[in-house]
Scaffold this active site. Structure first.
Site, PDB file in Angstrom:
ATOM      1  N   PRO A  64       5.284  19.906 -30.639  1.00 59.29           N
ATOM      2  CA  PRO A  64       6.344  20.604 -29.895  1.00 59.29           C
ATOM      3  C   PRO A  64       6.705  19.850 -28.620  1.00 59.29           C
ATOM      4  CG  PRO A  64       4.557  22.099 -30.490  1.00 59.29           C
ATOM      5  CD  PRO A  64       4.072  20.728 -30.777  1.00 59.29           C
ATOM      6  N   TYR A 120      -0.590  26.929 -19.200  1.00 59.25           N
ATOM      7  CA  TYR A 120       0.327  28.051 -19.353  1.00 59.25           C
ATOM      8  C   TYR A 120      -0.485  29.344 -19.495  1.00 59.25           C
ATOM      9  CZ  TYR A 120       3.758  24.355 -19.724  1.00 59.25           C
ATOM     10  OH  TYR A 120       4.531  23.257 -19.454  1.00 59.25           O
TER      11      TYR A 120
END
Length: 377
Positions: A23, A191
């Protein structure tokens, strides 16, 4: 045949080879919607022969995006543009994955190629500019070195944690409706899930903070909830930072324990990256993260290696030696979207290697190579 270009079956999904596009945020969406850029950007990797293409970190809530330019899957209107991309990938023989994530305290940051939030008023209108206060396990900013880029987040209460877990579940349902073969939960790079895992970001005193078991709770709850709604025949991945690479942070030993728990919950592949916090001490170099995938694989779960992998012989060795089950490329894929086609020729050669080329190009490339005496055509 090389191991890299052998099929891999995960649940009911068989990948045509072990090469994966990692990604990569494109910061090119408006309102979380995929557009022509995403179609062409991702479609070229299917034409290039990759076995699996994973769509960039996609926000499960609007405030979970890294930037206002990120893709989202919090709304049903976001399904159809992604389905269009999935259909193209499938038509070209490539499996389609999507990474679902929440950026936590690293949300609402500037577009990567800009100098901070320097948009003109017209650019803000054109790009769908948004700015908001992020949420996190604790009210601690990512760093004090860039206060204009990283804000002090609001600490999540228990209701907020439940709400975000449900958002992961809802986005997973939409990913299935869009036709994706793989969901990857983003638990890496500092994150939100990574923030809960790491003592560098998680200073909570409730059942989500303190001990390693408590800090793993949110990651495991999200994985369990996602697995419950993701079809049983489809594989589930999770990307982790196998180590924060920072003093006092999450370690490889912690990741081995986490991987074992995730496997029990039905996670099929652990995507092994690293970092995401201030003080990162690993020195980027060729294959520098492969040992992380090897270490986590010892927990008895399949892994994916990523990070400065570019040489076909190195990629082959990763799989052949049992260091990882899949090899993911990011910047290498950007530089050469046809990397698998070229690697297949380098590793396997001969006429069979041409079968990976799209039918529209296959014979033309072979004929050219015959005239020029290339690649054993």
């Amino acid at each position: 045949m090389s191991q890299l270009f052998s099929p891999l079956t995960l649940r009911d999904l068989t990948l045509r080879n072990r090469t994966v596009v990692s990604p990569m945020c494109q910061y090119s969406a408006k309102g979380g919607l995929a557009n022509d850029w995403h179609l062409v950007h991702l479609g070229r990797f299917a034409l290039g022969g990759f076995g699996l293409v994973i769509v960039e970190a996609t926000g499960v809530t609007p405030e979970g995006r890294i930037s206002y330019g990120d893709l989202g899957l919090w709304d049903d209107a976001q399904i159809a543009p992604l389905r269009h991309i999935v259909d193209f990938l499938h038509d070209e023989g490539t499996a389609a994955g999507i990474q679902l994530g929440h950026a936590g305290r690293k949300a609402s940051t500037p577009i990567a190629w800009r100098s901070g939030f320097d948009e003109t008023e017209q650019e803000k209108i054109d790009a769908g500019y948004e700015h908001w206060i992020p949420v996190a396990p604790s009210a601690i900013p990512h760093t004090d070195r860039h206060p204009s880029d990283f804000q002090t987040p609001t600490e999540l209460d228990l209701e907020g944690i439940v709400r975000i877990t449900k958002a992961f579940v809802d986005a997973t349902g939409r990913a299935d409706e869009a036709g994706f073969d793989v969901v990857e939960i983003h638990g890496a790079h500092g994150y939100l899930i990574s923030q809960f895992l790491s003592p560098l970001a998680n200073k909570r005193t409730d059942r989500y903070g303190g001990s390693r078991d408590n800090r793993m709770r949110f990651a495991l709850e999200v994985a369990e909830a996602v697995r419950a709604v993701w079809p049983a025949e489809k594989p589930l991945f999770m990307r982790i930072s196998a180590t924060d690479g920072s003093p006092g942070g999450w370690s490889v030993e912690d990741s081995v324990v986490l991987a074992g728990e995730l496997k029990q919950l039905g996670v099929d592949v652990i995507d092994c990256s690293s970092g995401g916090f201030d003080g990162y001490g690993l020195k980027p170099a060729n294959l520098y993260q492969v040992p992380l995938a090897k270490a986590v694989r010892e927990a008895g779960v399949a892994t994916m290696a990523v990070g400065l992998i570019s040489d076909p012989a190195d990629a082959e060795a990763i799989v052949a030696n049992g260091d990882a089950d899949l090899v993911a490329l990011a910047r290498t894929a950007l530089e050469d979207p046809n990397w698998p086609l070229h690697a297949h020729h380098a590793l396997d050669g001969g006429g069979d290697a041409y079968k990976l080329w799209p039918k529209q190009a296959r014979n033309r490339i072979r004929d050219r190579d015959k005239v020029l005496g290339l690649r054993g055509a």
